[in-house]
Design a protein around this motif. Sequence first.
Motif, PDB file in Angstrom:
ATOM      1  N   HIS A   1     -11.334  -8.674  26.557  1.00  0.00           N
ATOM      2  CA  HIS A   1     -10.243  -9.100  27.436  1.00  0.00           C
ATOM      3  C   HIS A   1      -9.369  -7.919  27.815  1.00  0.00           C
ATOM      4  O   HIS A   1      -8.813  -7.237  26.968  1.00  0.00           O
ATOM      5  CB  HIS A   1      -9.439 -10.206  26.757  1.00  0.00           C
ATOM      6  CG  HIS A   1     -10.249 -11.456  26.588  1.00  0.00           C
ATOM      7  ND1 HIS A   1     -10.356 -12.382  27.586  1.00  0.00           N
ATOM      8  CD2 HIS A   1     -11.045 -11.868  25.590  1.00  0.00           C
ATOM      9  CE1 HIS A   1     -11.161 -13.352  27.180  1.00  0.00           C
ATOM     10  NE2 HIS A   1     -11.596 -13.056  25.969  1.00  0.00           N
TER      11      HIS A   1
ATOM     12  N   GLU B   1      -2.112 -10.409  29.498  1.00  0.00           N
ATOM     13  CA  GLU B   1      -2.037 -11.864  29.550  1.00  0.00           C
ATOM     14  C   GLU B   1      -3.323 -12.501  29.009  1.00  0.00           C
ATOM     15  O   GLU B   1      -3.271 -13.447  28.219  1.00  0.00           O
ATOM     16  CB  GLU B   1      -1.790 -12.335  30.995  1.00  0.00           C
ATOM     17  CG  GLU B   1      -0.444 -11.934  31.557  1.00  0.00           C
ATOM     18  CD  GLU B   1      -0.324 -10.436  31.870  1.00  0.00           C
ATOM     19  OE1 GLU B   1      -1.384  -9.773  32.074  1.00  0.00           O
ATOM     20  OE2 GLU B   1       0.807  -9.916  31.880  1.00  0.00           O
ATOM     21  N   ASP B   2      -4.486 -11.988  29.458  1.00  0.00           N
ATOM     22  CA  ASP B   2      -5.755 -12.518  28.953  1.00  0.00           C
ATOM     23  C   ASP B   2      -5.887 -12.275  27.457  1.00  0.00           C
ATOM     24  O   ASP B   2      -6.401 -13.123  26.722  1.00  0.00           O
ATOM     25  CB  ASP B   2      -6.928 -11.868  29.682  1.00  0.00           C
ATOM     26  CG  ASP B   2      -7.088 -12.364  31.114  1.00  0.00           C
ATOM     27  OD1 ASP B   2      -6.443 -13.374  31.459  1.00  0.00           O
ATOM     28  OD2 ASP B   2      -7.841 -11.732  31.879  1.00  0.00           O
TER      29      ASP B   2
ATOM     30  N   LYS C   1      -3.473 -12.059  25.227  1.00  0.00           N
ATOM     31  CA  LYS C   1      -2.617 -12.994  24.493  1.00  0.00           C
ATOM     32  C   LYS C   1      -3.250 -14.381  24.416  1.00  0.00           C
ATOM     33  O   LYS C   1      -3.196 -15.053  23.377  1.00  0.00           O
ATOM     34  CB  LYS C   1      -1.249 -13.068  25.156  1.00  0.00           C
ATOM     35  CG  LYS C   1      -0.374 -11.854  24.928  1.00  0.00           C
ATOM     36  CD  LYS C   1       1.003 -12.035  25.577  1.00  0.00           C
ATOM     37  CE  LYS C   1       1.921 -10.865  25.271  1.00  0.00           C
ATOM     38  NZ  LYS C   1       3.265 -11.033  25.854  1.00  0.00           N
ATOM     39  N   ALA C   2      -3.837 -14.831  25.529  1.00  0.00           N
ATOM     40  CA  ALA C   2      -4.458 -16.159  25.545  1.00  0.00           C
ATOM     41  C   ALA C   2      -5.634 -16.213  24.576  1.00  0.00           C
ATOM     42  O   ALA C   2      -5.794 -17.182  23.815  1.00  0.00           O
ATOM     43  CB  ALA C   2      -4.911 -16.498  26.964  1.00  0.00           C
ATOM     44  N   PHE C   3      -6.472 -15.170  24.573  1.00  0.00           N
ATOM     45  CA  PHE C   3      -7.614 -15.123  23.661  1.00  0.00           C
ATOM     46  C   PHE C   3      -7.133 -15.050  22.213  1.00  0.00           C
ATOM     47  O   PHE C   3      -7.646 -15.758  21.337  1.00  0.00           O
ATOM     48  CB  PHE C   3      -8.475 -13.906  23.994  1.00  0.00           C
ATOM     49  CG  PHE C   3      -9.689 -13.758  23.114  1.00  0.00           C
ATOM     50  CD1 PHE C   3     -10.835 -14.482  23.369  1.00  0.00           C
ATOM     51  CD2 PHE C   3      -9.683 -12.883  22.033  1.00  0.00           C
ATOM     52  CE1 PHE C   3     -11.963 -14.344  22.562  1.00  0.00           C
ATOM     53  CE2 PHE C   3     -10.790 -12.742  21.220  1.00  0.00           C
ATOM     54  CZ  PHE C   3     -11.936 -13.468  21.486  1.00  0.00           C
ATOM     55  N   TYR C   4      -6.175 -14.200  21.945  1.00  0.00           N
ATOM     56  CA  TYR C   4      -5.624 -14.010  20.599  1.00  0.00           C
ATOM     57  C   TYR C   4      -5.098 -15.341  20.051  1.00  0.00           C
ATOM     58  O   TYR C   4      -5.414 -15.742  18.923  1.00  0.00           O
ATOM     59  CB  TYR C   4      -4.501 -12.982  20.688  1.00  0.00           C
ATOM     60  CG  TYR C   4      -3.962 -12.455  19.379  1.00  0.00           C
ATOM     61  CD1 TYR C   4      -4.387 -11.232  18.874  1.00  0.00           C
ATOM     62  CD2 TYR C   4      -2.985 -13.143  18.667  1.00  0.00           C
ATOM     63  CE1 TYR C   4      -3.874 -10.713  17.699  1.00  0.00           C
ATOM     64  CE2 TYR C   4      -2.462 -12.643  17.484  1.00  0.00           C
ATOM     65  CZ  TYR C   4      -2.912 -11.425  17.004  1.00  0.00           C
ATOM     66  OH  TYR C   4      -2.397 -10.917  15.828  1.00  0.00           O
ATOM     67  N   THR C   5      -4.314 -16.044  20.878  1.00  0.00           N
ATOM     68  CA  THR C   5      -3.738 -17.317  20.445  1.00  0.00           C
ATOM     69  C   THR C   5      -4.829 -18.345  20.174  1.00  0.00           C
ATOM     70  O   THR C   5      -4.795 -19.067  19.171  1.00  0.00           O
ATOM     71  CB  THR C   5      -2.766 -17.849  21.514  1.00  0.00           C
ATOM     72  OG1 THR C   5      -1.710 -16.899  21.690  1.00  0.00           O
ATOM     73  CG2 THR C   5      -2.181 -19.192  21.098  1.00  0.00           C
ATOM     74  N   ASP C   6      -5.821 -18.406  21.070  1.00  0.00           N
ATOM     75  CA  ASP C   6      -6.881 -19.408  20.930  1.00  0.00           C
ATOM     76  C   ASP C   6      -7.696 -19.193  19.659  1.00  0.00           C
ATOM     77  O   ASP C   6      -7.943 -20.141  18.905  1.00  0.00           O
ATOM     78  CB  ASP C   6      -7.795 -19.356  22.158  1.00  0.00           C
ATOM     79  CG  ASP C   6      -8.967 -20.320  22.038  1.00  0.00           C
ATOM     80  OD1 ASP C   6      -8.721 -21.542  22.015  1.00  0.00           O
ATOM     81  OD2 ASP C   6     -10.121 -19.855  21.949  1.00  0.00           O
TER      82      ASP C   6
ATOM     83  N   ALA D   1      -1.496  -9.462  21.604  1.00  0.00           N
ATOM     84  CA  ALA D   1      -2.632  -9.512  22.520  1.00  0.00           C
ATOM     85  C   ALA D   1      -3.868  -8.886  21.865  1.00  0.00           C
ATOM     86  O   ALA D   1      -4.977  -9.020  22.377  1.00  0.00           O
ATOM     87  CB  ALA D   1      -2.307  -8.772  23.813  1.00  0.00           C
TER      88      ALA D   1
END
Length: 441
Positions: free
Chosen positions: A238, A242-243, A245-250, A391
């Motif tokens: 990623h 922004e991408d 952070k989304a991957f990390y959170t998921d 991230a």
Amino acid sequence: MSTPRKQVHLAAHFPGVNNTTVWTDPRSKSQIDFSSFRHLAETAERGRFDFFFLAEGLRLRELKGRIHDLDVVGRPESLTVLAGLAGVTERLGLAATVNATFNEPYEVARRLATLDHLSEGRAAWNVVTTSDAFTGENFRRGGFLDRADRYRRAAEFVRLSRELWDSWEPDALEAGDGRFVRPEAIGEVSFEGRHFTVSGGFTVPRSPQGRPVIIQAGDSDEGREFAAETADVIFSRHGTLEDGKAFYTDVKRRLAAYGRKPHELKIMPAATFALGDTEEEAAEAAAEIRRQQVGPQTAIAFLEQVWGRDISAYDPDGPLPDVDPDLSDGVSQGRVPIADRTAVAARWRALAEEKKLTIRELVIEVTGRQSFIGTPASVAARIDEFVQGDAADGFILVPHLTPGGLDDFVDRVVPLLQERGVFRAEYAGTTLRDHLALDSL
């Protein structure tokens, strides 16, 4: 009381046989000679990196029925190379990519445990899977495994390997130096699963880390779930904050279902870099690197994988083909298949029209990895921003030169990360688990 700053984790990827390496640069050396592996590994250890990472290729890729030109340098077997590097490094982790589709758990577990002993606790296994029959033709069973089953087999492979690694008690070697063994401390393994049945005793004592570190590189939903259940490190792709952070959170939220805590899985995307004394100089260097990585032949080859047809008659410095993709079997073998070539072609065409890009310019645009481009100070700040902003936990750096491409980063960026207090000045422990701040086993 202020919250302690997160520590940055760094690893070094030995450039693979693809368009990452700039072959035309006179500083580019062999992909085979041990001196190349040694140079990059010693540079990474001088920079106090967590680990050195080797990819794997089980078959030379083909394009239009011919071996792809960028594959002809060969692909050495990872564990053999890393066993040699264990003798010339002292603290650097050693990560091997080993396929869970075309190998057997007992043998892989034995080889990795051996490497962990030889390196005194620095071994890691990047677990990968393969579902294509083209690669399988190099193996007795061929492409026997349905794509949907590859992670099921990999998960079972890892579970069995862990049972083998755990079958010796930590104090099985009475003298502590391998001379005397307590037979009662060696357990029998009895495992019966969908893909493997093993009954017997493991031949290697429990290794210094307990088990090698597990790395996983899949980005699909199945891959993320597999990583949440089994991996210590996930190697992602990623590229934006922004991408990331989304991957990390998921991925981190999935850990709780397996009784794991967020710190037990490190997320380390692949990243390239280009440095300069000014931002403008770095940008110019990055642009030139990308032009060298994606020459005219390479640009056409990338487009042919999506269009599924011979487009060699088109000018790489001209517009995209005016024909639609051929959705039959395609022209490329040995690469990860593109799920929906029509949709990809539509996106690429829209991007080319929006930015008025030629074929070569488009391929340069769409094939770039996460890149840090700037002065050493701005690159250090950007890396720190990703890690402090959740991230990423760090990065696996992919230099564009073999083997000296990491030298500038270690000399110019690492000291600035150390000044920020987010990267070690010295190794605090001896094992890779120590470097990654993972719980002891």
